[in-house]
Write a protein that holds these residues in place. Structure first.
Motif, PDB file in Angstrom:
ATOM      1  N   HIS A  29     -83.251 -50.835   4.451  1.00 29.86           N
ATOM      2  CA  HIS A  29     -82.996 -49.405   4.272  1.00 29.86           C
ATOM      3  C   HIS A  29     -81.525 -49.101   4.468  1.00 29.86           C
ATOM      4  CE1 HIS A  29     -87.399 -48.112   5.277  1.00 29.86           C
ATOM      5  NE2 HIS A  29     -87.262 -48.568   4.038  1.00 29.86           N
ATOM      6  N   GLU A  30     -80.997 -48.248   3.584  1.00 29.07           N
ATOM      7  CA  GLU A  30     -79.600 -47.858   3.707  1.00 29.07           C
ATOM      8  C   GLU A  30     -79.402 -46.807   4.811  1.00 29.07           C
ATOM      9  OE1 GLU A  30     -78.056 -50.574   1.284  1.00 29.07           O
ATOM     10  OE2 GLU A  30     -76.850 -49.014   2.252  1.00 29.07           O
ATOM     11  N   TYR A  31     -80.351 -45.915   4.929  1.00 28.30           N
ATOM     12  CA  TYR A  31     -80.203 -44.781   5.847  1.00 28.30           C
ATOM     13  C   TYR A  31     -80.817 -45.097   7.202  1.00 28.30           C
ATOM     14  CZ  TYR A  31     -80.742 -40.185   7.894  1.00 28.30           C
ATOM     15  OH  TYR A  31     -80.698 -39.124   8.756  1.00 28.30           O
ATOM     16  N   SER A  33     -80.846 -43.569  11.496  1.00 32.18           N
ATOM     17  CA  SER A  33     -80.492 -42.412  12.321  1.00 32.18           C
ATOM     18  C   SER A  33     -81.006 -42.586  13.733  1.00 32.18           C
ATOM     19  CB  SER A  33     -81.072 -41.126  11.710  1.00 32.18           C
ATOM     20  OG  SER A  33     -82.462 -41.254  11.506  1.00 32.18           O
ATOM     21  N   TYR A  48     -76.074 -40.482  12.419  1.00 30.42           N
ATOM     22  CA  TYR A  48     -76.775 -41.126  11.324  1.00 30.42           C
ATOM     23  C   TYR A  48     -75.797 -41.945  10.484  1.00 30.42           C
ATOM     24  CZ  TYR A  48     -75.046 -37.300   8.345  1.00 30.42           C
ATOM     25  OH  TYR A  48     -74.250 -36.399   7.670  1.00 30.42           O
ATOM     26  N   SER A  49     -76.364 -42.782   9.641  1.00 33.94           N
ATOM     27  CA  SER A  49     -75.553 -43.647   8.780  1.00 33.94           C
ATOM     28  C   SER A  49     -76.228 -43.769   7.426  1.00 33.94           C
ATOM     29  CB  SER A  49     -75.406 -45.029   9.412  1.00 33.94           C
ATOM     30  OG  SER A  49     -74.852 -45.940   8.491  1.00 33.94           O
ATOM     31  N   VAL A  50     -75.449 -43.634   6.371  1.00 36.33           N
ATOM     32  CA  VAL A  50     -76.002 -43.751   5.019  1.00 36.33           C
ATOM     33  C   VAL A  50     -75.745 -45.124   4.422  1.00 36.33           C
ATOM     34  CG1 VAL A  50     -75.891 -41.269   4.590  1.00 36.33           C
ATOM     35  CG2 VAL A  50     -73.962 -42.718   3.950  1.00 36.33           C
ATOM     36  N   SER A  93     -85.309 -45.209  10.101  1.00 36.48           N
ATOM     37  CA  SER A  93     -84.639 -45.650   8.882  1.00 36.48           C
ATOM     38  C   SER A  93     -85.425 -45.165   7.676  1.00 36.48           C
ATOM     39  CB  SER A  93     -84.508 -47.179   8.839  1.00 36.48           C
ATOM     40  OG  SER A  93     -85.763 -47.789   8.601  1.00 36.48           O
ATOM     41  N   SER A  97     -82.260 -40.763   1.937  1.00 35.10           N
ATOM     42  CA  SER A  97     -81.846 -39.987   3.111  1.00 35.10           C
ATOM     43  C   SER A  97     -82.872 -38.905   3.378  1.00 35.10           C
ATOM     44  CB  SER A  97     -80.436 -39.436   2.929  1.00 35.10           C
ATOM     45  OG  SER A  97     -80.344 -38.657   1.751  1.00 35.10           O
ATOM     46  N   TRP A  98     -82.555 -37.692   3.037  1.00 34.17           N
ATOM     47  CA  TRP A  98     -83.373 -36.574   3.493  1.00 34.17           C
ATOM     48  C   TRP A  98     -84.686 -36.443   2.745  1.00 34.17           C
ATOM     49  CZ3 TRP A  98     -80.553 -36.544   7.356  1.00 34.17           C
ATOM     50  CH2 TRP A  98     -79.159 -36.598   7.257  1.00 34.17           C
TER      51      TRP A  98
END
Lengths: 113, 111
Positions: A29-31, A33, A48-50, A93, A97-98
């Motif tokens: 996963h890229e995202y 938090s 958080y991290s994207v 993760s 993202s949202w």
């Protein structure tokens, strides 16, 4: 398939001590938090991290640092623990993202005395 | 800031009954999600409903979304003891792409 792994499960710190909460995910996963959960309140976003090398602040970032050197790992550092940081911390993760479902670890219960 | 607010804060019903919990929010959203949290565990995703959807089903779960009233409901039909948990809604605002969480509804299913 481990999913999101958090360590430790429990931790007691004295005021002023520092520590790192570990979080690792094996879903590519890229995202990622970090949230804290306090009684009677919803989850509050800390950082958080994207993606690897990219981090940003959430709603309550003060007193915490993060880094994202790899896609898999997203450690949360408490610089100088305070009693107000007593909480349950969750790492999550997601693929996006949202608008993607979050996958949560089982949490770290931190007590600062 | 707390965008979503669940109602009721706590709900206790008999096994086999239906459980309904509600979530209200304040601003325009892209999506609304529902999660379940068993005691001492992390949250588990249940359903994501987009702002252009009105209803979504998953097994015994039914979620509705009314954007005009800025509210959503989660219905669990034929409840089981294993449904005992806290349920949270989370919204992402159109203008601020961060998930905002409610304080949750604690559901207890009595055998």
């Amino acid at each position: 398939n481990a999913g999101v792994t958090q360590t430790p499960k429990f931790q007691v710190l004295k005021t002023g001590q520092s520590m790192t909460l570990q979080c690792a995910q094996d879903m590519n996963h890229e995202y990622m938090s970090w949230y804290r959960q306090d009684p009677g309140m919803g989850l509050r976003l800390i950082h958080y991290s994207v993606g690897a090398g990219i981090t940003d602040q959430g709603e309550v970032p003060n007193g915490y640092n993060v880094s994202r050197s790899t896609t898999e790992d997203f450690p949360l550092r408490l610089l100088s623990a305070a009693p107000s940081q007593t909480s349950v911390y969750f790492c999550a993760s997601s693929y996006g993202s949202w608008d993607s479902p979050l996958h949560f670890g089982n949490g770290t219960r931190l007590t600062v005395t | 800031s707390q965008q979503g607010e669940e109602d009721p804060q706590a709900l206790s019903i008999q096994e086999g009954e239906n459980a309904t919990m509600n979530c209200s929010y304040k601003t325009s959203i892209n999506n609304l999600q529902w999660y379940r949290q068993n005691s001492g565990r992390g949250l588990v995703h249940l359903i994501l409903i987009r702002s252009n959807e009105r209803e979504k089903h998953s097994g015994r779960l039914r979620v509705t979304l009314d954007t005009s009233k800025k509210s959503s409901s989660l219905l669990i039909t034929a409840s089981r003891a294993a449904d005992t948990a806290s349920y949270f809604c989370a919204t992402d605002e159109v203008s601020n792409y961060q998930l905002i969480w409610g304080a949750g509804t604690k559901l207890i299913i009595k055998p």
